[in-house]
Design an enzyme around this catalytic site. Structure first.
Site, PDB file in Angstrom:
ATOM      1  N   GLN A 258       6.868  17.193  -3.741  1.00 34.56           N
ATOM      2  CA  GLN A 258       7.046  17.699  -5.108  1.00 34.56           C
ATOM      3  C   GLN A 258       8.427  17.353  -5.658  1.00 34.56           C
ATOM      4  OE1 GLN A 258       4.605  19.136  -7.108  1.00 34.56           O
ATOM      5  NE2 GLN A 258       3.400  18.336  -5.414  1.00 34.56           N
ATOM      6  N   HIS A 261       9.055  14.117  -7.761  1.00 37.89           N
ATOM      7  CA  HIS A 261       8.872  14.017  -9.217  1.00 37.89           C
ATOM      8  C   HIS A 261      10.210  14.024  -9.953  1.00 37.89           C
ATOM      9  CE1 HIS A 261       4.523  14.214  -9.415  1.00 37.89           C
ATOM     10  NE2 HIS A 261       4.529  15.196  -8.537  1.00 37.89           N
ATOM     11  N   GLU A 326       2.804  26.580 -10.102  1.00 38.27           N
ATOM     12  CA  GLU A 326       1.777  25.583 -10.382  1.00 38.27           C
ATOM     13  C   GLU A 326       0.940  25.337  -9.125  1.00 38.27           C
ATOM     14  OE1 GLU A 326       1.527  20.924 -11.900  1.00 38.27           O
ATOM     15  OE2 GLU A 326       3.353  21.683 -10.961  1.00 38.27           O
ATOM     16  N   HIS A 327       1.601  25.001  -8.024  1.00 40.18           N
ATOM     17  CA  HIS A 327       0.947  24.812  -6.732  1.00 40.18           C
ATOM     18  C   HIS A 327       1.476  25.873  -5.769  1.00 40.18           C
ATOM     19  CE1 HIS A 327       1.500  20.710  -8.491  1.00 40.18           C
ATOM     20  NE2 HIS A 327       0.220  20.583  -8.178  1.00 40.18           N
ATOM     21  N   ASP A 360      -3.570  16.601  -5.555  1.00 41.98           N
ATOM     22  CA  ASP A 360      -2.969  15.786  -6.613  1.00 41.98           C
ATOM     23  C   ASP A 360      -3.796  14.545  -6.915  1.00 41.98           C
ATOM     24  OD1 ASP A 360      -0.814  17.432  -7.055  1.00 41.98           O
ATOM     25  OD2 ASP A 360       0.577  16.295  -5.810  1.00 41.98           O
ATOM     26  N   HIS A 419     -23.254  44.826 -46.209  1.00 38.10           N
ATOM     27  CA  HIS A 419     -23.647  44.557 -44.835  1.00 38.10           C
ATOM     28  C   HIS A 419     -24.869  45.403 -44.463  1.00 38.10           C
ATOM     29  CE1 HIS A 419     -19.797  42.533 -44.464  1.00 38.10           C
ATOM     30  NE2 HIS A 419     -20.035  42.248 -43.185  1.00 38.10           N
TER      31      HIS A 419
END
Length: 428
Positions: A258, A261, A326-327, A360, A419
């Site tokens: 990770q 990135h 996220e993960h 991923d 109505h």
């Protein structure tokens, strides 16, 4: 890296900051608002100007879309190994998406009225695929391919080109295989603006999908309502919750994957065991020296890596739910029994032999997941996000008569006599 412990005097303050509600800065908000307004006003000319400013590319208003010739060139340039990998991933993503699609159903209520739901694919969607420092081939598969599996007929993909005006062949190949029907060689907030408002080259879409940098994420926030938006996926992040049952070298490898990135990525290890933290740090320092993306990795280790020792496993699980990663890699004894206690994460990878990278690239569920704490409200991309729901109601003379007393009461209380009369006239 930063290392903290439950025994630190300021741990309670750290815990409070761990419960995130991220938002853009005023500068980013204003910059994005200006870009959106300019593209909405100037169309393709604005896209050309921003491509020059941000990507160093000299584009022409007549050359913003990728051509069939470029697609053929990309297909010829990609090796067979990548084609096989793309095909394998597409098979899994498609099967998972089609299995999870929402399907029509109906029921009869207490008054005898038939009610139901129908689901149809959206007519036209826009998918943002980041470019930047690496061709994110898998992101095309985890976004556009889900729309294709659901049956969306028009899929526009926006992805930034390089200074030469071209898109990486591998990325372009994956985008096409994933179902793109139109490809815009423009990224950033201006790419989001193009798909939202439309330009001379691109018609507007109904909904936007895909991850991006802080400017892309903020652009999606600002256009929400004009178009639909899937979720708010920003820079990548992982939290690993590990105990003594973990293999430190595996944990270190996932952290580095990770960190690769770079930029604003966040990498967190939480454990009740100081020994686990020490062992993983040692393995990490050995492995990092063998990797090619040293610059991004070192940046994340220095600025975005946190090791946290908790008092016990219960506190660690509370922190996972606060952080909403996220993960989440869950590498603890009895992990399966703990799954129901994890309520906010985008995706969970269970046990020593479940690397995040399998999710991923290949497993099937989308890797486009909520970040920045938004997992408290958003899931990752799912098939039903590409579907539009419509409800329907069918009354018979008998069921409308059975409904009339209740409708008349609501109409009287709310002061909406028309109505009530629209039902009563059918009963009379």
């Amino acid at each position: 890296m930063k290392r903290v412990s439950f025994s630190d005097p300021d741990f309670s303050s750290f815990r409070a900051e761990f419960d995130r509600r991220e938002d853009a800065s005023d500068d980013v908000r204003q910059a994005v608002a200006d870009i959106l307004a300019t593209v909405r006003r100037d169309g393709d000319a604005a896209l050309v100007a921003y491509a020059k400013k941000f990507d160093g590319a000299d584009l022409d208003v007549n050359g913003l879309l990728v051509t069939d010739e470029e697609i053929a060139e990309a297909r010829a340039a990609v090796d067979d190994e990548l084609k096989q990998a793309v095909a394998a991933s597409l098979e899994n993503v498609t099967a998972f998406a089609q299995a999870s699609m929402r399907k029509g159903w109906e029921t009869t209520n207490a008054q005898g009225v038939v009610c139901g739901e129908m689901f149809h694919p959206l007519d036209r969607v826009g998918v943002y695929v980041p470019g930047g420092t690496a061709p994110l081939v898998s992101t095309a598969l985890m976004t556009a391919a889900i729309g294709k599996a659901v049956g969306v007929p028009e899929i526009v993909v926006a992805t930034p080109c390089g200074p030469d005006g071209k898109i990486n062949p591998a990325l372009l190949y994956a985008v096409v295989e994933s179902g793109a029907t139109q490809i815009l060689r423009v990224g950033g907030a201006h790419g989001i603006a193009a798909m939202t408002y439309g330009t001379e080259s691109v018609a507007p879409v109904a909904k936007l999908f895909g991850p991006g940098n802080k400017f892309v994420v903020e652009a999606k926030r600002q256009v929400f309502g004009t178009v639909g938006v899937d979720l708010i996926p920003g820079p990548s992040e992982v939290l690993i919750l590990a105990d003594e049952s973990c293999k430190p070298e595996f944990v270190a490898a996932d952290l580095l994957a990770q960190a690769e990135h770079g930029k604003e990525s966040i990498v967190v290890l939480v454990s009740p065991s100081a020994n686990v933290l020490d062992s993983v740090e040692e393995a990490l320092n050995v492995q990092r020296k063998t990797l090619s993306r040293q610059g991004p990795i070192d940046h994340v280790i220095a600025n975005g890596m946190i090791f946290v020792q908790t008092e016990n496993l219960d506190q660690a699980i509370d922190m996972v739910n606060d952080f909403a990663p996220e993960h989440l890699s869950l590498v603890v004894e009895g992990a399966d029994e703990l799954l129901d206690r994890i309520r906010t994460t985008g995706a969970i990878y269970v046990g020593n032999h479940s690397p995040v990278a399998v999710g991923d690239f290949l497993a099937g569920p989308s890797h486009t997941l909520p970040t920045g704490g938004s997992g408290k409200a958003f899931p990752g991309i799912t098939a039903d996000m590409f579907q539009r729901r419509t409800s329907y109601v069918k009354c018979t003379p008998e069921s409308v008569a059975a409904s009339e007393p209740y409708v008349s009461t609501f109409a009287r209380v709310e002061g909406l006599d028309a109505h009530g009369e629209s039902v009563s006239i059918r009963v009379r």
